[in-house]
Structure formats: structure tokens, C-alpha cells
Design a protein around this motif. Structure first.
Motif, short mmCIF file in Angstrom:
data_model
loop_
_atom_site.label_atom_id
_atom_site.label_comp_id
_atom_site.label_asym_id
_atom_site.label_seq_id
_atom_site.Cartn_x
_atom_site.Cartn_y
_atom_site.Cartn_z
N ILE A 51 22.13 34.94 10.65
CA ILE A 51 22.32 35.55 11.97
C ILE A 51 21.90 37.01 11.93
O ILE A 51 21.21 37.51 12.85
N LYS A 52 22.26 37.69 10.85
CA LYS A 52 21.95 39.12 10.70
C LYS A 52 20.43 39.36 10.69
O LYS A 52 19.95 40.30 11.33
N GLU A 54 19.09 39.12 14.15
CA GLU A 54 19.47 40.31 14.92
C GLU A 54 18.58 41.50 14.55
O GLU A 54 18.12 42.25 15.43
N ALA A 76 21.62 29.63 10.79
CA ALA A 76 22.29 30.47 11.78
C ALA A 76 23.18 29.63 12.69
O ALA A 76 24.31 30.01 13.01
N GLY A 87 26.41 28.95 11.29
CA GLY A 87 27.30 30.09 11.12
C GLY A 87 27.01 30.98 9.92
O GLY A 87 27.81 31.83 9.56
N ASP A 88 25.85 30.79 9.27
CA ASP A 88 25.48 31.63 8.13
C ASP A 88 25.31 33.07 8.62
O ASP A 88 24.39 33.39 9.37
N GLU A 89 26.20 33.95 8.19
CA GLU A 89 26.21 35.33 8.71
C GLU A 89 24.95 36.11 8.36
O GLU A 89 24.49 36.94 9.14
#
Length: 300
Positions: free
Chosen positions: A223-224, A227, A215, A218-220
């Protein structure tokens, strides 16, 4: 005012931390914090030898002469009143199942059967410690959770842990609340994060720290999943924040270090629910646990 002291002890699956606590002022004595990592699946006598070394070093470094008791923060399942360990099939403390840990402490440290040795749940210790770290919380209703390998929770009303009654879940626990296809802990924990990441990418990651580092890079998808965990946490706790009429919600545990990736999603869902509550991230889980355990001897 006379000084009185207890040994606060935080025992986890891979570590023990001990410190001497001033139980009048609820403060950690300088230089007394002692920590050691170890394999909890070692034979019982080897584990107890490690615990003994850490505790004796803590007492020695504190220069305190008289100790009033041991206050031990332990993961469950555990009979906290009688000191019996019921941890089983959790890849930790495999040789402790059914043993009386109070007796083990007495034998290892050469303590009399009258010497006070008290035990409390690790999540409750964390919550109570956070309350004692911030005097304002002593007048409030506080719900605290620990996010890590599992999902711990506690409900504190004016410094007192509440685990029964209609305003809190059974035993004050939320990990086993029915949620989606199973229970809350399957979604709100390190394994929940890892399972969600694998389902979205087909890639297996080893632990929560690896996911956190992804995360950060920047691994989307990483991060998701953080969240989504924040949203899931909010969904699980909202009904109980309302029932308990909590003033403050505190998040701790190792996953709290990744709050930059889940706190906004959590807060958004809380705000949408209409609940007005202070939300904070613990800055020192370990000291909170030691203070929380020692609050069993609080002399204030």
C-alpha cells in the motif's frame, strides 16, 4: 447524414484490439470489438497473420460494407508519420525494428497504396479517446497519463494533441523528465513500484498485479509503495498542469485499476499545490484508445 467508418486498432506488446468506429458520431459499432493476445516476438509474418484475422473478423462482425481507413494506436518509439517501427530492446516486436508497418498492413490486407493508414502514439490515443468519450472535454485543456510498464502522457487542447511549445515538455512526453536520482518513469511505472517494494522489504515480486493483490490483502508496504507512486506522479505533473493551464487530468493504464491505493496521496499533493483541476480515472482504456486513434478521421 452519411455514415463513414474506420477500423480503430489498438496494438500493444501482448495484444491487438480492433473495432469499427463511426467517425461521424465517434461511436463503436456493436459487435465489432475483436481482441487477441499473442507473442509479439513471433516472426513478422505470423504477427501480421494474427492482426489480419482480428481486423477481418471485426469488419465482418460489424456488417459495415465500406471502410474509410485504418487508424492504428502504436507504442513507441515509432515514426508515426511514415509508419516506421523503431522499437528495440523492449522485449516486444523484436523483428519489427526498421520495418514500415504501413507497407505490412497494405500487403497483408491487400490494400492499395492510396488507402489511408494512419498511426498515433498510444498515450495520445488514450487521451484523445477520453476527450471524445466525454463531450464536455472537447472544450477543455486536458492532460492524460497512462500508468503501466511505462509512463505515457499527452496534452490535449480542445481535442487537438499538443506536443511542442513552451507549455508542454518536449514531444509531450514526461517519462524521461529528470526526477530524483534518474527519470520519472523509473519511479512511476510497474518497475518503479516493484523496485520500491524490493528496496523496502528485500523481496522481489514478479509484476504490478502481484503487488496490487498484496495491497488488496492488506500488505502495508505494498500500500505504501502505491501511495508513494501517487505522490511522485503529482510531483512530476504539477509543473506541467500549471504551465499548460489544464482543466482536467485523466489517469489510465493498467495501474489505474489500483487507484484506490494511490489516488488519495496524489490528490492531497495536488490540493497542497493550490491547483484547481478535475481529476478522473479512466473506466475503459481500450475503448478510449480505439476512439482516440479513429479521431484522426473524425468527421464531426
Amino acid at each position: 447524414m452519411n455514415k463513414e467508418y474506420a477500423v480503430g486498432i489498438d496494438i500493444g506488446g501482448t495484444h491487438i484490439t480492433a473495432a469499427i468506429i463511426d467517425i461521424v458520431n465517434m461511436k463503436v459499432i456493436d459487435f465489432s470489438v475483436q481482441k487477441e493476445s499473442f507473442d509479439s516476438n513471433l516472426p513478422v509474418n505470423e504477427v501480421m497473420s494474427i492482426w489480419e484475422k482480428v481486423i477481418r473478423t471485426s469488419v465482418e462482425n460489424s456488417k459495415v460494407e465500406a471502410i474509410n481507413g485504418l487508424a492504428v494506436c502504436m507504442p513507441g518509439p515509432f515514426d508515426y508519420t511514415n509508419g516506421l517501427c523503431w522499437i528495440k530492446d523492449q522485449s516486444k516486436y523484436e523483428h519489427f525494428y526498421g520495418l514500415n508497418v504501413r507497407y505490412l498492413f497494405q500487403g497483408t490486407l491487400n490494400l492499395s497504396s492510396e488507402f489511408p493508414i494512419l498511426f498515433e502514439n498510444d498515450a495520445v490515443c488514450f487521451g484523445k479517446g477520453e476527450v471524445f468519450k466525454n463531450a464536455e472535454n472537447l472544450s477543455k485543456k486536458v492532460m492524460a497519463v497512462t500508468l503501466g510498464t511505462g509512463l505515457g502522457a499527452c496534452f490535449i487542447d480542445k481535442g487537438v494533441s499538443v506536443s511542442t511549445g513552451e507549455f508542454v515538455p518536449a514531444d509531450g512526453e514526461i517519462y524521461n523528465l529528470p526526477y530524483k536520482d534518474s527519470m520519472a518513469e523509473d519511479y512511476i511505472s510497474a518497475r518503479g513500484l516493484l523496485a520500491n517494494y524490493e528496496s523496502l522489504t528485500g523481496k522481489r515480486r514478479n509484476n504490478g498485479l502481484e503487488l496490487y493483490n498484496l495491497a488488496l490483502d492488506g500488505d502495508e508496504i505494498a500500500i505504501k509503495v502505491f501511495e508513494e507512486m501517487g505522490e511522485n506522479l503529482a510531483s512530476v505533473v504539477i509543473p506541467w498542469l500549471e504551465k499548460f493551464d489544464a482543466d482536467q487530468f485523466i489517469i489510465g493504464g493498467k495501474i489505474a485499476n489500483a487507484s484506490q491505493f494511490f489516488l488519495s496521496a496524489f490528490n492531497k499533493k495536488i490540493n497542497e499545490s493550490g491547483i484547481e483541476i478535475g481529476v478522473s480515472i479512466s473506466t475503459d482504456n481500450e475503448i478510449a484508445a480505439l476512439l482516440g486513434a479513429s479521431s484522426m478521421f473524425y468527421k464531426g
